[in-house]
Write an enzyme that holds these catalytic residues in place. Structure first.
Site, PDB file in Angstrom:
ATOM      1  N   ASP A   1       0.818  -1.215   0.000  1.00 23.60           N
ATOM      2  CA  ASP A   1       0.000   0.000   0.000  1.00 23.60           C
ATOM      3  C   ASP A   1       0.850   1.263   0.000  1.00 23.60           C
ATOM      4  O   ASP A   1       2.075   1.210   0.156  1.00 23.60           O
ATOM      5  CB  ASP A   1      -0.960  -0.006   1.203  1.00 23.60           C
TER       6      ASP A   1
ATOM      7  N   ASN B   1      -7.391  -2.432  14.367  1.00 20.65           N
ATOM      8  CA  ASN B   1      -8.789  -2.697  13.998  1.00 20.65           C
ATOM      9  C   ASN B   1      -8.904  -3.888  13.039  1.00 20.65           C
ATOM     10  O   ASN B   1      -9.941  -4.093  12.420  1.00 20.65           O
ATOM     11  CB  ASN B   1      -9.430  -1.444  13.380  1.00 20.65           C
TER      12      ASN B   1
ATOM     13  N   HIS C   1      -7.126  -4.384  10.253  1.00 18.97           N
ATOM     14  CA  HIS C   1      -6.863  -4.147   8.827  1.00 18.97           C
ATOM     15  C   HIS C   1      -5.567  -4.828   8.381  1.00 18.97           C
ATOM     16  O   HIS C   1      -4.646  -5.043   9.164  1.00 18.97           O
ATOM     17  CB  HIS C   1      -6.883  -2.650   8.457  1.00 18.97           C
TER      18      HIS C   1
ATOM     19  N   GLU D   1      -9.490  -1.558   5.356  1.00 16.35           N
ATOM     20  CA  GLU D   1     -10.126  -1.237   6.628  1.00 16.35           C
ATOM     21  C   GLU D   1     -11.383  -2.089   6.827  1.00 16.35           C
ATOM     22  O   GLU D   1     -11.893  -2.675   5.865  1.00 16.35           O
ATOM     23  CB  GLU D   1     -10.515   0.254   6.620  1.00 16.35           C
TER      24      GLU D   1
HETATM   25  C1  GLP Z   1      -0.376   0.554   8.572  1.00 17.10           C
HETATM   26  C2  GLP Z   1      -0.084  -0.297   7.336  1.00 17.10           C
HETATM   27  C3  GLP Z   1      -0.296  -1.769   7.588  1.00 17.10           C
HETATM   28  C4  GLP Z   1       0.342  -2.179   8.901  1.00 17.10           C
HETATM   29  C5  GLP Z   1      -0.308  -1.429  10.034  1.00 17.10           C
HETATM   30  C6  GLP Z   1       0.235  -1.790  11.409  1.00 17.10           C
HETATM   31  O1  GLP Z   1      -1.645   1.084   8.622  1.00 17.10           O
HETATM   32  N1  GLP Z   1      -0.857   0.110   6.203  1.00 17.10           N
HETATM   33  O2  GLP Z   1       0.246  -2.522   6.511  1.00 17.10           O
HETATM   34  O3  GLP Z   1       0.209  -3.566   9.111  1.00 17.10           O
HETATM   35  O4  GLP Z   1      -0.120  -0.042   9.828  1.00 17.10           O
HETATM   36  O5  GLP Z   1       1.436  -1.115  11.644  1.00 17.10           O
HETATM   37  P1  GLP Z   1       2.410  -1.371  12.851  1.00 17.10           P
HETATM   38  O6  GLP Z   1       3.232  -2.550  12.460  1.00 17.10           O
HETATM   39  O7  GLP Z   1       3.211  -0.115  12.941  1.00 17.10           O
HETATM   40  O8  GLP Z   1       1.576  -1.612  14.040  1.00 17.10           O
END
Ligand code: GLP
Length: 264
Positions: A67, A136, A138, A143
């Site tokens: 993404d 959440n 995702h 989402e």
């Molecule tokens: C972002 C990314 C996700 C990732 C998530 C959790 O929103 N788009 O791909 O898994 O955050 O991030 P973290 O590993 O910092 O908790």
């Protein structure tokens, strides 16, 4: 789903790095699906270390990131392209033209999403897709309420995600509310999926993903449909699972079987 519980975040990263090492030694021109966020950073550091030690090469590999923020150019320090350059690509031998991140500055984002799907397909599909998980539930920026068969598209971020990711932006800095993300269907097409989660803040999302119903309310629960999904957790992220001992038991059995087959 294969549930692997490791004692701490470092062991989670080590386990994840082993998956990439094994794939690249068998298939040097593998197609890697990569992720951003704080969770994969430790894994990337291990891959960089193995590359520097001459144990691993990405020279023939191709990568596709999950993404990108819509509205940020690749040079923007908060863009996921910039993150990948800093955390991995600039420190290994992957060919720049073999790395793909959705273009956050595309003039026509709809066409760019379609092109991204076409490129993944032309590369032969993703061999190993790395994922983190949002609090959440995702995956990528899919989402809650995302279509379970969705493809790469523009997605609006929830307030919860904007809030969680605000820590990466300085006060007053523009923080995008839109993204381009691979869809859940795109992720499910990967031949193998590797989701890492560490820390207690992820425990509820992990429980919903593994033991909850298959539901768009928890996009990661779609991995229940995947034939080869490996979920690697530290103790804290696994702490709310009801069947914890069962998962540990299965994993011990798996390891014994691999030992017997001489594959561990
Ligand atoms: C972002 C990314 C996700 C990732 C998530 C959790 O929103 N788009 O791909 O898994 O955050 O991030 P973290 O590993 O910092 O908790």
């Amino acid at each position: 789903m294969q549930i692997v519980i490791q004692p701490n975040a470092d062991a989670v990263a080590e386990y994840g790095a082993d998956q990439f090492s094994r794939l690249l030694s068998k298939k040097p021109d593998a197609v890697l699906g990569l992720a951003t966020g704080s969770t994969p950073v430790a894994l990337y550091q291990k891959l960089i270390g193995r590359y520097q030690a001459g144990e691993l090469s990405f020279a023939k590999a191709t990568s596709f990131n999950l993404d990108e923020y819509l509205g940020l150019s690749p040079e923007h320090p908060q863009s996921y392209r910039y993150f990948m350059q800093q955390q991995l690509f600039d420190l290994i031998d992957i060919a720049p033209e073999h790395t793909h991140v959705p273009p956050g500055n595309a003039a026509d984002p709809i066409t760019a999403c379609h092109d991204y799907e076409t490129r993944i397909e032309a590369a032969g599909g993703i061999d190993l897709q790395l994922l983190g998980i949002g609090r959440n539930g995702h995956i990528g920026f899919n989402e809650p309420s995302s279509g379970l068969r969705s493809r790469t598209r523009v997605k609006t971020l929830t307030q919860a995600t904007i809030h969680d990711n605000a820590r990466f932006f300085t006060e007053g800095e523009y923080q995008p509310h839109l993204s381009i993300t691979m869809g859940i269907g795109t992720i499910l097409d990967a031949r193998k999926v590797l989701l890492l989660a560490t820390g207690e803040a992820k425990a509820d999302a992990v429980k919903a993903m593994v033991e909850g119903p298959l539901s768009a309310a928890c996009p990661a629960s779609a991995l229940q449909l995947h034939q080869h999904a490996v979920v690697v957790l530290d103790e804290a992220a696994a702490s709310k699972l009801a069947d914890l001992e069962f998962y540990r038991h299965i994993e011990r059995e798996n390891q014994l079987l691999l030992q017997r087959l001489g594959k561990s």
